[in-house]
Design a protein around this motif. Sequence first.
Motif, PDB file in Angstrom:
ATOM      1  N   ASP A 117       0.849  -1.188   0.000  1.00 46.04           N
ATOM      2  CA  ASP A 117       0.000   0.000   0.000  1.00 46.04           C
ATOM      3  C   ASP A 117       0.888   1.242   0.000  1.00 46.04           C
ATOM      4  O   ASP A 117       1.932   1.283   0.660  1.00 46.04           O
ATOM      5  N   LEU A 118       0.459   2.269  -0.707  1.00 47.20           N
ATOM      6  CA  LEU A 118       1.257   3.486  -0.848  1.00 47.20           C
ATOM      7  C   LEU A 118       0.395   4.711  -0.540  1.00 47.20           C
ATOM      8  O   LEU A 118       0.179   5.567  -1.405  1.00 47.20           O
ATOM      9  N   PRO A 119      -0.140   4.844   0.674  1.00 50.06           N
ATOM     10  CA  PRO A 119      -1.069   5.933   0.965  1.00 50.06           C
ATOM     11  C   PRO A 119      -0.468   7.323   0.792  1.00 50.06           C
ATOM     12  O   PRO A 119      -1.152   8.240   0.319  1.00 50.06           O
ATOM     13  N   VAL A 120       0.804   7.507   1.173  1.00 43.59           N
ATOM     14  CA  VAL A 120       1.424   8.830   1.028  1.00 43.59           C
ATOM     15  C   VAL A 120       1.606   9.159  -0.452  1.00 43.59           C
ATOM     16  O   VAL A 120       1.250  10.253  -0.917  1.00 43.59           O
ATOM     17  N   ALA A 168      13.685   1.879  -5.313  1.00 45.06           N
ATOM     18  CA  ALA A 168      13.949   1.862  -3.875  1.00 45.06           C
ATOM     19  C   ALA A 168      15.333   2.400  -3.536  1.00 45.06           C
ATOM     20  O   ALA A 168      15.532   2.960  -2.453  1.00 45.06           O
ATOM     21  N   TRP A 169      16.302   2.251  -4.433  1.00 42.10           N
ATOM     22  CA  TRP A 169      17.677   2.675  -4.129  1.00 42.10           C
ATOM     23  C   TRP A 169      17.974   4.107  -4.576  1.00 42.10           C
ATOM     24  O   TRP A 169      19.079   4.602  -4.377  1.00 42.10           O
ATOM     25  N   GLU A 170      17.013   4.768  -5.192  1.00 47.36           N
ATOM     26  CA  GLU A 170      17.223   6.125  -5.701  1.00 47.36           C
ATOM     27  C   GLU A 170      16.502   7.145  -4.821  1.00 47.36           C
ATOM     28  O   GLU A 170      15.469   6.854  -4.219  1.00 47.36           O
ATOM     29  N   ASP A 171      17.039   8.359  -4.773  1.00 46.57           N
ATOM     30  CA  ASP A 171      16.333   9.447  -4.115  1.00 46.57           C
ATOM     31  C   ASP A 171      15.066   9.758  -4.901  1.00 46.57           C
ATOM     32  O   ASP A 171      15.089   9.865  -6.126  1.00 46.57           O
ATOM     33  N   SER A 172      13.970   9.923  -4.197  1.00 43.85           N
ATOM     34  CA  SER A 172      12.691  10.205  -4.854  1.00 43.85           C
ATOM     35  C   SER A 172      12.616  11.669  -5.282  1.00 43.85           C
ATOM     36  O   SER A 172      13.049  12.562  -4.560  1.00 43.85           O
ATOM     37  N   PHE A 173      12.047  11.885  -6.474  1.00 44.91           N
ATOM     38  CA  PHE A 173      11.813  13.251  -6.948  1.00 44.91           C
ATOM     39  C   PHE A 173      10.535  13.843  -6.347  1.00 44.91           C
ATOM     40  O   PHE A 173      10.255  15.027  -6.521  1.00 44.91           O
ATOM     41  N   LEU A 174       9.761  13.027  -5.632  1.00 52.32           N
ATOM     42  CA  LEU A 174       8.441  13.461  -5.189  1.00 52.32           C
ATOM     43  C   LEU A 174       8.482  14.647  -4.220  1.00 52.32           C
ATOM     44  O   LEU A 174       7.671  15.575  -4.367  1.00 52.32           O
ATOM     45  N   PRO A 175       9.390  14.691  -3.219  1.00 49.28           N
ATOM     46  CA  PRO A 175       9.416  15.878  -2.346  1.00 49.28           C
ATOM     47  C   PRO A 175       9.643  17.177  -3.113  1.00 49.28           C
ATOM     48  O   PRO A 175       9.010  18.197  -2.824  1.00 49.28           O
ATOM     49  N   ASP A 206      10.201   8.574   1.948  1.00 48.54           N
ATOM     50  CA  ASP A 206      11.297   7.606   1.963  1.00 48.54           C
ATOM     51  C   ASP A 206      10.923   6.348   2.732  1.00 48.54           C
ATOM     52  O   ASP A 206      11.228   5.229   2.301  1.00 48.54           O
ATOM     53  N   ASP A 207      10.278   6.532   3.882  1.00 51.65           N
ATOM     54  CA  ASP A 207       9.878   5.369   4.681  1.00 51.65           C
ATOM     55  C   ASP A 207       8.957   4.459   3.873  1.00 51.65           C
ATOM     56  O   ASP A 207       9.126   3.225   3.877  1.00 51.65           O
ATOM     57  N   GLU A 208       8.000   5.055   3.203  1.00 50.50           N
ATOM     58  CA  GLU A 208       7.041   4.255   2.428  1.00 50.50           C
ATOM     59  C   GLU A 208       7.730   3.587   1.242  1.00 50.50           C
ATOM     60  O   GLU A 208       7.444   2.431   0.903  1.00 50.50           O
ATOM     61  N   ARG A 209       8.646   4.301   0.615  1.00 51.72           N
ATOM     62  CA  ARG A 209       9.380   3.753  -0.532  1.00 51.72           C
ATOM     63  C   ARG A 209      10.228   2.553  -0.110  1.00 51.72           C
ATOM     64  O   ARG A 209      10.270   1.532  -0.814  1.00 51.72           O
ATOM     65  N   LEU A 210      10.882   2.652   1.018  1.00 57.90           N
ATOM     66  CA  LEU A 210      11.737   1.561   1.485  1.00 57.90           C
ATOM     67  C   LEU A 210      10.920   0.348   1.940  1.00 57.90           C
ATOM     68  O   LEU A 210      11.319  -0.800   1.730  1.00 57.90           O
TER      69      LEU A 210
END
Length: 229
Positions: A117-120, A168-175, A206-210
């Motif tokens: 699940d990916l609520p964020v 999972a190993w990359e910095d997310s562009f979402l923020p 990041d927590d949700e991605r990991l």
Amino acid sequence: MRVLDVGCANGDLTRAMASLVGRGGEVVGIDSSEEALVSARAIQPDPLSASIRYQRADLSRDLPELGLFDAIVGRRVLMYLPDAAETLARLARLANPGAIMAFQEHARADLPAGLSDLPVHRRWYGLVWDTITAEGGDVTLGYRLADLVHSVGTVIEHARSEGVLIQAWEDSFLPTLVRVMLPRMMEHGVASEDDVDLDSLAQRIDDERLISKGTIFWDLAFLVSGRFS
């Protein structure tokens, strides 16, 4: 080649086209926003690229003064126009025989998706697309892109859909995306500053991605190119 970049904004695609065309060619970037054009002109192009000219233009009228082109391209512009089909028909009048017309557009889907699940992520996906809707954007344009480009007399050579992925190993562009779009969200009442804790947002993403432990399928992009006879 002469290339027309439609809705060039800060010129990212314009400069990419100029690099592909190389010396001896010309790329013309047009946009309705003078502010965007000022930003585009402030960035120095590669001296080995084609010459670049930025010009303000109104896509609601014919633009014969621009001349004829060997390629007409655009990215995330048709979805913001009141009548994309009519605009493409006008642009087709600027095409040389054998010219390429290529556009990339996005479309809303039942995303994001992943192994958990990916609520964020889903909340912010919804807010981003709700903002585009509030701005008058057509969130289904990508699904109709091939038909639109074909309707102006091109033979479709490429019609592709690309998944925008978060690994999972990359910095997310979402923020960064949220920070950039937050003023637009607030302007249209999609979200308020009280709804957003920017200080903790990156950590929660990041927590949700990991936890997901795999690829997150974030968005859909469509690329269609056709050639005039």
